[in-house]
Design a protein around this motif. Structure first.
Motif, PDB file in Angstrom:
ATOM      1  N   THR A  33       0.808  -1.219   0.000  1.00 54.46           N
ATOM      2  CA  THR A  33       0.000   0.000   0.000  1.00 54.46           C
ATOM      3  C   THR A  33       0.842   1.270   0.000  1.00 54.46           C
ATOM      4  O   THR A  33       0.303   2.354  -0.203  1.00 54.46           O
ATOM      5  N   LEU A  34       2.147   1.161   0.215  1.00 53.76           N
ATOM      6  CA  LEU A  34       3.000   2.348   0.146  1.00 53.76           C
ATOM      7  C   LEU A  34       3.006   2.926  -1.265  1.00 53.76           C
ATOM      8  O   LEU A  34       2.717   4.104  -1.467  1.00 53.76           O
ATOM      9  N   GLN A  35       3.312   2.104  -2.266  1.00 58.25           N
ATOM     10  CA  GLN A  35       3.294   2.627  -3.633  1.00 58.25           C
ATOM     11  C   GLN A  35       1.863   2.907  -4.097  1.00 58.25           C
ATOM     12  O   GLN A  35       1.635   3.799  -4.915  1.00 58.25           O
ATOM     13  N   GLU A  36       0.892   2.185  -3.530  1.00 57.35           N
ATOM     14  CA  GLU A  36      -0.500   2.441  -3.889  1.00 57.35           C
ATOM     15  C   GLU A  36      -0.984   3.782  -3.342  1.00 57.35           C
ATOM     16  O   GLU A  36      -1.939   4.359  -3.864  1.00 57.35           O
ATOM     17  N   LEU A  37      -0.331   4.270  -2.299  1.00 54.92           N
ATOM     18  CA  LEU A  37      -0.642   5.587  -1.748  1.00 54.92           C
ATOM     19  C   LEU A  37       0.006   6.706  -2.572  1.00 54.92           C
ATOM     20  O   LEU A  37      -0.588   7.773  -2.752  1.00 54.92           O
ATOM     21  N   LEU A  38       1.185   6.446  -3.097  1.00 57.85           N
ATOM     22  CA  LEU A  38       1.956   7.502  -3.761  1.00 57.85           C
ATOM     23  C   LEU A  38       1.752   7.563  -5.276  1.00 57.85           C
ATOM     24  O   LEU A  38       1.872   8.627  -5.875  1.00 57.85           O
ATOM     25  N   ALA A  39       1.479   6.431  -5.897  1.00 56.54           N
ATOM     26  CA  ALA A  39       1.428   6.392  -7.361  1.00 56.54           C
ATOM     27  C   ALA A  39       0.213   7.087  -7.978  1.00 56.54           C
ATOM     28  O   ALA A  39       0.348   7.789  -8.984  1.00 56.54           O
ATOM     29  N   PRO A  40      -1.005   6.930  -7.424  1.00 56.30           N
ATOM     30  CA  PRO A  40      -2.193   7.476  -8.111  1.00 56.30           C
ATOM     31  C   PRO A  40      -2.151   8.999  -8.223  1.00 56.30           C
ATOM     32  O   PRO A  40      -1.669   9.698  -7.333  1.00 56.30           O
ATOM     33  N   ARG A  41      -2.707   9.476  -9.316  1.00 55.05           N
ATOM     34  CA  ARG A  41      -2.829  10.929  -9.488  1.00 55.05           C
ATOM     35  C   ARG A  41      -3.970  11.485  -8.645  1.00 55.05           C
ATOM     36  O   ARG A  41      -3.929  12.629  -8.205  1.00 55.05           O
ATOM     37  N   TYR A  42      -4.981  10.653  -8.405  1.00 57.47           N
ATOM     38  CA  TYR A  42      -6.128  11.063  -7.594  1.00 57.47           C
ATOM     39  C   TYR A  42      -6.586   9.863  -6.782  1.00 57.47           C
ATOM     40  O   TYR A  42      -6.738   8.757  -7.306  1.00 57.47           O
ATOM     41  N   MET A  43      -6.832  10.079  -5.488  1.00 59.78           N
ATOM     42  CA  MET A  43      -7.161   8.962  -4.602  1.00 59.78           C
ATOM     43  C   MET A  43      -8.240   9.371  -3.607  1.00 59.78           C
ATOM     44  O   MET A  43      -8.214  10.475  -3.057  1.00 59.78           O
ATOM     45  N   GLU A  44      -9.171   8.457  -3.384  1.00 61.31           N
ATOM     46  CA  GLU A  44     -10.229   8.644  -2.393  1.00 61.31           C
ATOM     47  C   GLU A  44     -10.170   7.517  -1.369  1.00 61.31           C
ATOM     48  O   GLU A  44      -9.851   6.381  -1.714  1.00 61.31           O
ATOM     49  N   PHE A  45     -10.510   7.839  -0.121  1.00 61.40           N
ATOM     50  CA  PHE A  45     -10.508   6.838   0.942  1.00 61.40           C
ATOM     51  C   PHE A  45     -11.927   6.526   1.401  1.00 61.40           C
ATOM     52  O   PHE A  45     -12.761   7.436   1.518  1.00 61.40           O
ATOM     53  N   TYR A  46     -12.178   5.242   1.685  1.00 55.56           N
ATOM     54  CA  TYR A  46     -13.479   4.767   2.135  1.00 55.56           C
ATOM     55  C   TYR A  46     -13.289   3.862   3.350  1.00 55.56           C
ATOM     56  O   TYR A  46     -12.288   3.145   3.465  1.00 55.56           O
ATOM     57  N   ASP A  47     -14.287   3.896   4.248  1.00 53.11           N
ATOM     58  CA  ASP A  47     -14.195   3.069   5.446  1.00 53.11           C
ATOM     59  C   ASP A  47     -14.818   1.699   5.193  1.00 53.11           C
ATOM     60  O   ASP A  47     -15.144   1.345   4.050  1.00 53.11           O
ATOM     61  N   ALA A  48     -15.017   0.928   6.281  1.00 55.95           N
ATOM     62  CA  ALA A  48     -15.485  -0.451   6.161  1.00 55.95           C
ATOM     63  C   ALA A  48     -16.823  -0.571   5.446  1.00 55.95           C
ATOM     64  O   ALA A  48     -17.074  -1.548   4.731  1.00 55.95           O
ATOM     65  N   ASP A  49     -17.701   0.422   5.619  1.00 48.92           N
ATOM     66  CA  ASP A  49     -19.018   0.403   4.980  1.00 48.92           C
ATOM     67  C   ASP A  49     -19.055   1.229   3.702  1.00 48.92           C
ATOM     68  O   ASP A  49     -20.136   1.580   3.224  1.00 48.92           O
ATOM     69  N   TRP A  50     -17.903   1.519   3.168  1.00 50.49           N
ATOM     70  CA  TRP A  50     -17.765   2.299   1.943  1.00 50.49           C
ATOM     71  C   TRP A  50     -18.329   3.714   2.082  1.00 50.49           C
ATOM     72  O   TRP A  50     -18.843   4.284   1.123  1.00 50.49           O
ATOM     73  N   ASN A  51     -18.222   4.266   3.292  1.00 47.13           N
ATOM     74  CA  ASN A  51     -18.529   5.680   3.481  1.00 47.13           C
ATOM     75  C   ASN A  51     -17.318   6.499   3.044  1.00 47.13           C
ATOM     76  O   ASN A  51     -16.179   6.175   3.404  1.00 47.13           O
TER      77      ASN A  51
END
Length: 410
Positions: free
Chosen positions: A144-162
């Motif tokens: 997840t380190l490169q998955e955090l840095l590589a994307p040009r745009y990123m959104e975060f979601y919790d366990a219930d996809w909020n």
């Protein structure tokens, strides 16, 4: 090049070689049982198991992609879009992973063990009963380190996809947990300008299921490729460093110390590399050794060119060609027993001015070994050059630092 296989977000079927696709991509912590390529590629299996728990994460990610405006038709997920039984395909995928995350229209960071409360802005505390008091498992995963840095745009979601927020808006919280400077998370600066030691420090404390993935998950961060050899164990991280020696002049690679908390990356295996305290070389056994190197910098304007083409890797270890009349030779022309090797990397002092970093070496046989690794890196003078020695013709003496392989385990 986009991923070879993508999931249709409406039908959940896998499609191969989609021309010029716009796609979403998922970053997540694997939680068994995950859907495999063989399962998702089977129409019969999809029909029977579409509503199953293993498929829920894929269905939810597809729903998010379809719900965008305009909708995104394609999704890539690492668990089921790679045929891991095909070694050639797997090797190609691991070397292309960073590029695929960069090429995605959006990356969904899914934290399965977080319940988002906007008022508290609590992004990392895990709700998993098996992880009492710990932070989200997503932050401990190597990939997840490169998955955090590589994307040009990123959104975060919790366990219930909020929806929690974007990486840019959560940069301050992400910095606190990962140690990555905010300017790299917001996009104000390209993280690629960070030195090797700093990037390694971001991996410190993370783990992977396969020990080799400690190295393979960092390929994109350094913009390099490697042969994939599962089964080689800790040698993979050694090969990563050897590849960096061949492709870079960033000497912060050598600026590390013994980690106070041990070699975290191997703890999940229940075993650690076996070596004696005298067997430290110039290359580190783990990214954990860089935990104190996060604030190091490489300053091109202050870089001093090495003699005889720089340093090189040999069967005996790493060799530097040093000026004969320098810190490696005493007034009799004999090799010194104790040497501080100045490196082309710096740390800013309290006065805001950079000072050179050095490492201590002790004579051993015809070469040297690293010593005092539990201490902070040395404040030292810059590497010697022809100019600083006041001559155009410089006799050199090889300085060889022996290097163990760290390939045996207890």
């Amino acid at each position: 090049m986009p991923p070879a296989r993508l999931i249709n977000t409406l039908t959940y079927a896998l499609h191969k070689n989609v021309p010029s696709p716009e796609y979403a991509i998922l970053s997540h912590k694997w939680v068994e049982p995950e859907v495999t390529f063989q399962q998702l590629d089977s129409t019969e299996w999809r029909t029977i198991n579409l509503k199953s728990q293993p498929m829920k994460k894929i269905r939810d990610a597809c729903e998010k992609a379809r719900g965008r405006r305009p909708p995104i038709q394609w999704l890539w997920v690492d668990t089921c879009c790679i045929d891991k039984t095909n070694s050639v395909e797997l090797a190609s995928a691991l070397n292309s992973m960073f590029e695929w995350y960069f090429g995605a229209a959006v990356c969904y960071g899914y934290l399965y063990d977080v319940e988002w409360v906007a008022s508290s802005r609590q992004i990392s505390k895990s709700t998993d009963l098996k992880r009492p008091g710990k932070e989200s498992a997503w932050f401990e995963r190597g990939w997840t380190l490169q998955e955090l840095l590589a994307p040009r745009y990123m959104e975060f979601y919790d366990a219930d996809w909020n929806f929690m927020d974007t990486r840019k808006n959560l940069a301050d919280l992400l910095r606190e947990r990962t140690g990555i400077a905010e300017q790299y998370l917001t996009g104000a600066s390209n993280f690629k300008v960070a030195c090797v030691a700093t990037k390694m420090s971001w991996m410190a404390g993370r783990t992977t299921t396969a020990v080799e993935d400690i190295a393979y998950s960092m390929l994109g961060l350094f913009n390099i490729t490697m042969d994939i050899r599962y089964g080689e164990g800790a040698k993979a991280f050694m090969r990563l460093q050897r590849t960096l020696i061949e492709s870079s002049i960033d000497e912060s690679l050598f600026a590390w110390t013994t980690p106070t908390s041990g070699l975290t990356c191997y703890q999940g295996l229940g075993k650690v590399p076996k070596f004696s305290p005298t067997h430290w070389g110039l290359l580190a056994p783990s990214p954990d050794c860089f935990s104190k190197s996060r604030d190091l910098v490489v300053l091109p304007d202050l870089h001093v060119a090495r003699l005889a083409g720089g340093y090189r890797m040999t069967q005996q270890g790493v060799v530097f060609e040093m000026p004969f009349a320098s810190e490696v030779t005493n007034f009799l022309g004999l090799a010194r027993t104790k040497v501080t090797l100045g490196l082309n990397c710096w740390r800013y002092g309290p006065n805001g001015k950079p000072y050179n970093i050095g490492i201590r070496l002790l004579g051993y046989g015809s070469g040297y070994r690293r010593v005092k690794l539990e201490d902070d890196l040395e404040k030292t003078s810059k590497p010697k050059t022809k100019k600083s020695l006041g001559t155009d013709q410089v006799l050199t003496r090889p300085l060889t630092i022996s290097q163990p392989e760290f390939d045996s385990f207890t």
